[in-house]
Design a protein around this motif. Structure first.
Motif, PDB file in Angstrom:
ATOM      1  N   GLU A  32       0.710  -7.021 -12.729  1.00 37.26           N
ATOM      2  CA  GLU A  32      -0.604  -6.813 -13.344  1.00 37.26           C
ATOM      3  C   GLU A  32      -0.630  -5.549 -14.213  1.00 37.26           C
ATOM      4  O   GLU A  32      -1.682  -5.119 -14.661  1.00 37.26           O
ATOM      5  CB  GLU A  32      -1.693  -6.724 -12.263  1.00 37.26           C
ATOM      6  CG  GLU A  32      -1.906  -8.019 -11.501  1.00 37.26           C
ATOM      7  CD  GLU A  32      -2.558  -9.122 -12.329  1.00 37.26           C
ATOM      8  OE1 GLU A  32      -3.035  -8.840 -13.448  1.00 37.26           O
ATOM      9  OE2 GLU A  32      -2.593 -10.267 -11.846  1.00 37.26           O
ATOM     10  N   GLY A  33       0.547  -4.939 -14.407  1.00 32.13           N
ATOM     11  CA  GLY A  33       0.656  -3.798 -15.303  1.00 32.13           C
ATOM     12  C   GLY A  33       0.504  -2.427 -14.667  1.00 32.13           C
ATOM     13  O   GLY A  33       0.426  -1.421 -15.368  1.00 32.13           O
ATOM     14  N   VAL A  34       0.489  -2.360 -13.343  1.00 32.35           N
ATOM     15  CA  VAL A  34       0.384  -1.065 -12.667  1.00 32.35           C
ATOM     16  C   VAL A  34       1.764  -0.415 -12.647  1.00 32.35           C
ATOM     17  O   VAL A  34       2.754  -1.040 -12.253  1.00 32.35           O
ATOM     18  CB  VAL A  34      -0.175  -1.228 -11.235  1.00 32.35           C
ATOM     19  CG1 VAL A  34      -0.227   0.106 -10.517  1.00 32.35           C
ATOM     20  CG2 VAL A  34      -1.554  -1.888 -11.264  1.00 32.35           C
ATOM     21  N   ASP A  35       1.827   0.842 -13.079  1.00 31.22           N
ATOM     22  CA  ASP A  35       3.132   1.509 -13.189  1.00 31.22           C
ATOM     23  C   ASP A  35       3.590   2.114 -11.856  1.00 31.22           C
ATOM     24  O   ASP A  35       2.825   2.249 -10.909  1.00 31.22           O
ATOM     25  CB  ASP A  35       3.104   2.565 -14.299  1.00 31.22           C
ATOM     26  CG  ASP A  35       2.116   3.689 -14.044  1.00 31.22           C
ATOM     27  OD1 ASP A  35       1.998   4.166 -12.890  1.00 31.22           O
ATOM     28  OD2 ASP A  35       1.458   4.120 -15.004  1.00 31.22           O
ATOM     29  N   ASP A  41      -4.829   7.472 -13.667  1.00 35.15           N
ATOM     30  CA  ASP A  41      -5.763   6.686 -14.467  1.00 35.15           C
ATOM     31  C   ASP A  41      -7.161   6.753 -13.845  1.00 35.15           C
ATOM     32  O   ASP A  41      -7.319   6.473 -12.650  1.00 35.15           O
ATOM     33  CB  ASP A  41      -5.282   5.236 -14.524  1.00 35.15           C
ATOM     34  CG  ASP A  41      -6.191   4.347 -15.337  1.00 35.15           C
ATOM     35  OD1 ASP A  41      -7.233   3.921 -14.786  1.00 35.15           O
ATOM     36  OD2 ASP A  41      -5.873   4.060 -16.499  1.00 35.15           O
ATOM     37  N   THR A  87       1.773   5.248 -10.424  1.00 35.77           N
ATOM     38  CA  THR A  87       0.515   4.931  -9.754  1.00 35.77           C
ATOM     39  C   THR A  87       0.773   4.369  -8.364  1.00 35.77           C
ATOM     40  O   THR A  87       0.105   4.758  -7.396  1.00 35.77           O
ATOM     41  CB  THR A  87      -0.290   3.922 -10.597  1.00 35.77           C
ATOM     42  OG1 THR A  87      -0.589   4.529 -11.857  1.00 35.77           O
ATOM     43  CG2 THR A  87      -1.573   3.505  -9.903  1.00 35.77           C
ATOM     44  N   ALA A 119       1.013  -5.943  -8.113  1.00 36.67           N
ATOM     45  CA  ALA A 119       0.443  -4.898  -8.978  1.00 36.67           C
ATOM     46  C   ALA A 119       1.343  -4.647 -10.196  1.00 36.67           C
ATOM     47  O   ALA A 119       0.839  -4.489 -11.315  1.00 36.67           O
ATOM     48  CB  ALA A 119       0.250  -3.608  -8.184  1.00 36.67           C
ATOM     49  N   ARG A 120       2.642  -4.616  -9.993  1.00 40.96           N
ATOM     50  CA  ARG A 120       3.561  -4.433 -11.121  1.00 40.96           C
ATOM     51  C   ARG A 120       3.373  -5.546 -12.145  1.00 40.96           C
ATOM     52  O   ARG A 120       3.370  -5.301 -13.352  1.00 40.96           O
ATOM     53  CB  ARG A 120       5.008  -4.405 -10.629  1.00 40.96           C
ATOM     54  CG  ARG A 120       5.386  -3.160  -9.875  1.00 40.96           C
ATOM     55  CD  ARG A 120       6.845  -3.186  -9.409  1.00 40.96           C
ATOM     56  NE  ARG A 120       7.091  -2.105  -8.495  1.00 40.96           N
ATOM     57  CZ  ARG A 120       7.094  -2.235  -7.143  1.00 40.96           C
ATOM     58  NH1 ARG A 120       6.907  -3.425  -6.583  1.00 40.96           N
ATOM     59  NH2 ARG A 120       7.299  -1.193  -6.381  1.00 40.96           N
ATOM     60  N   HIS A 126      -8.296   3.532 -12.021  1.00 39.44           N
ATOM     61  CA  HIS A 126      -7.538   3.342 -10.785  1.00 39.44           C
ATOM     62  C   HIS A 126      -7.985   4.353  -9.734  1.00 39.44           C
ATOM     63  O   HIS A 126      -8.117   4.013  -8.552  1.00 39.44           O
ATOM     64  CB  HIS A 126      -6.043   3.473 -11.050  1.00 39.44           C
ATOM     65  CG  HIS A 126      -5.501   2.386 -11.917  1.00 39.44           C
ATOM     66  ND1 HIS A 126      -4.233   2.442 -12.462  1.00 39.44           N
ATOM     67  CD2 HIS A 126      -6.025   1.215 -12.350  1.00 39.44           C
ATOM     68  CE1 HIS A 126      -4.007   1.347 -13.179  1.00 39.44           C
ATOM     69  NE2 HIS A 126      -5.087   0.588 -13.122  1.00 39.44           N
ATOM     70  N   GLU A 177      -5.462  -5.174  -7.382  1.00 42.47           N
ATOM     71  CA  GLU A 177      -4.245  -4.786  -6.668  1.00 42.47           C
ATOM     72  C   GLU A 177      -4.259  -3.314  -6.270  1.00 42.47           C
ATOM     73  O   GLU A 177      -3.709  -2.958  -5.224  1.00 42.47           O
ATOM     74  CB  GLU A 177      -3.015  -5.155  -7.487  1.00 42.47           C
ATOM     75  CG  GLU A 177      -2.858  -6.653  -7.687  1.00 42.47           C
ATOM     76  CD  GLU A 177      -2.855  -7.461  -6.400  1.00 42.47           C
ATOM     77  OE1 GLU A 177      -2.229  -7.020  -5.408  1.00 42.47           O
ATOM     78  OE2 GLU A 177      -3.474  -8.539  -6.375  1.00 42.47           O
ATOM     79  N   ILE A 178      -4.884  -2.471  -7.072  1.00 45.06           N
ATOM     80  CA  ILE A 178      -5.075  -1.066  -6.665  1.00 45.06           C
ATOM     81  C   ILE A 178      -5.855  -1.023  -5.360  1.00 45.06           C
ATOM     82  O   ILE A 178      -5.503  -0.305  -4.412  1.00 45.06           O
ATOM     83  CB  ILE A 178      -5.811  -0.264  -7.774  1.00 45.06           C
ATOM     84  CG1 ILE A 178      -4.939  -0.105  -9.014  1.00 45.06           C
ATOM     85  CG2 ILE A 178      -6.323   1.081  -7.252  1.00 45.06           C
ATOM     86  CD1 ILE A 178      -3.736   0.792  -8.865  1.00 45.06           C
ATOM     87  N   ASP A 187      -5.355  -5.558 -12.261  1.00 38.56           N
ATOM     88  CA  ASP A 187      -4.817  -4.247 -11.878  1.00 38.56           C
ATOM     89  C   ASP A 187      -5.730  -3.562 -10.875  1.00 38.56           C
ATOM     90  O   ASP A 187      -5.260  -2.980  -9.889  1.00 38.56           O
ATOM     91  CB  ASP A 187      -4.567  -3.366 -13.103  1.00 38.56           C
ATOM     92  CG  ASP A 187      -5.820  -3.010 -13.877  1.00 38.56           C
ATOM     93  OD1 ASP A 187      -6.763  -3.840 -13.942  1.00 38.56           O
ATOM     94  OD2 ASP A 187      -5.868  -1.894 -14.451  1.00 38.56           O
TER      95      ASP A 187
END
Length: 195
Positions: A106-109, A124, A112, A103-104, A127, A80-81, A77
């Motif tokens: 990898e759990g990034v909403d 976050d 974000t 990123a999605r 992040h 990718e951020i 995450d």
């Protein structure tokens, strides 16, 4: 409009075919086949078509990006951020689009990703620390102690080195994308409304 003609598989020289194979196999190809890497003109998607124009250097570029993505100690995450923050800084539509998808996974909403797209600080704290570090480094060409400390607290020394290398590598990728304008997927909105 693309600036480099598509290098199609039937026109590739041996060194280009070798690079094509490296790009379309390995960890980058997980869950995909070689056709997923081709644009509507039969060229490689994203930055990869340009790499075929200089296979030896293109191979080094794709190898570095692959190492930073798949062999780094950076959590997925946060990696990718950082890449999305670089894409936002460069206003690189393809970069942001492609890595927002990763990123999605990898759990990034979505909140974000939308904050990043707009150049706003994510909610976050981890992040926010990573995006803030990348943005300051790119805008100021250095970072303050106040910006370095929270990112370092998350990543440690090795992670900070990898973060700086990752951001630099994806600046190279973003420049490639913005200059050579590879085709953008049909029916997809460009994150920054570019060409």
């Amino acid at each position: 409009m693309r600036r480099l003609p598509a290098v199609t598989k039937d026109s590739m020289k041996p060194e280009q075919l070798d690079l094509f194979g490296k790009i379309t196999s390995g960890p980058r190809s997980k869950g995909r086949n070689a056709m997923d890497f081709l644009d509507q003109d039969g060229g490689l998607i994203g930055p990869f078509n340009a790499y075929l124009y200089t296979p030896k250097i293109g191979d080094a570029a794709q190898t570095l990006a692959g190492l930073l993505r798949f062999d780094s100690m950076l959590p997925g995450d946060l990696r990718e951020i950082a890449i999305c923050a670089v894409g936002q800084h460069w206003q690189a539509d393809y970069e942001f689009y492609a890595h927002a998808k990763v990123a999605r996974n990898e759990g990034v909403d979505e909140a974000t990703l939308e904050a990043l797209r707009q150049g706003k600080t994510p909610a976050d704290p981890k992040h926010a620390a990573i995006a803030g570090f990348v943005w300051e480094m790119l805008a100021e060409r250095k970072v303050s102690d106040a910006t370095y400390a929270p990112a370092h607290a998350i990543l440690g020394d090795q992670g900070m080195v990898e973060l700086v290398l990752l951001a630099g590598c994806y600046c190279m990728v973003s420049a490639n994308l913005n200059v050579f304008r590879p085709p953008f997927p049909d029916g997809v909105d460009r994150p920054f409304g570019g060409q």
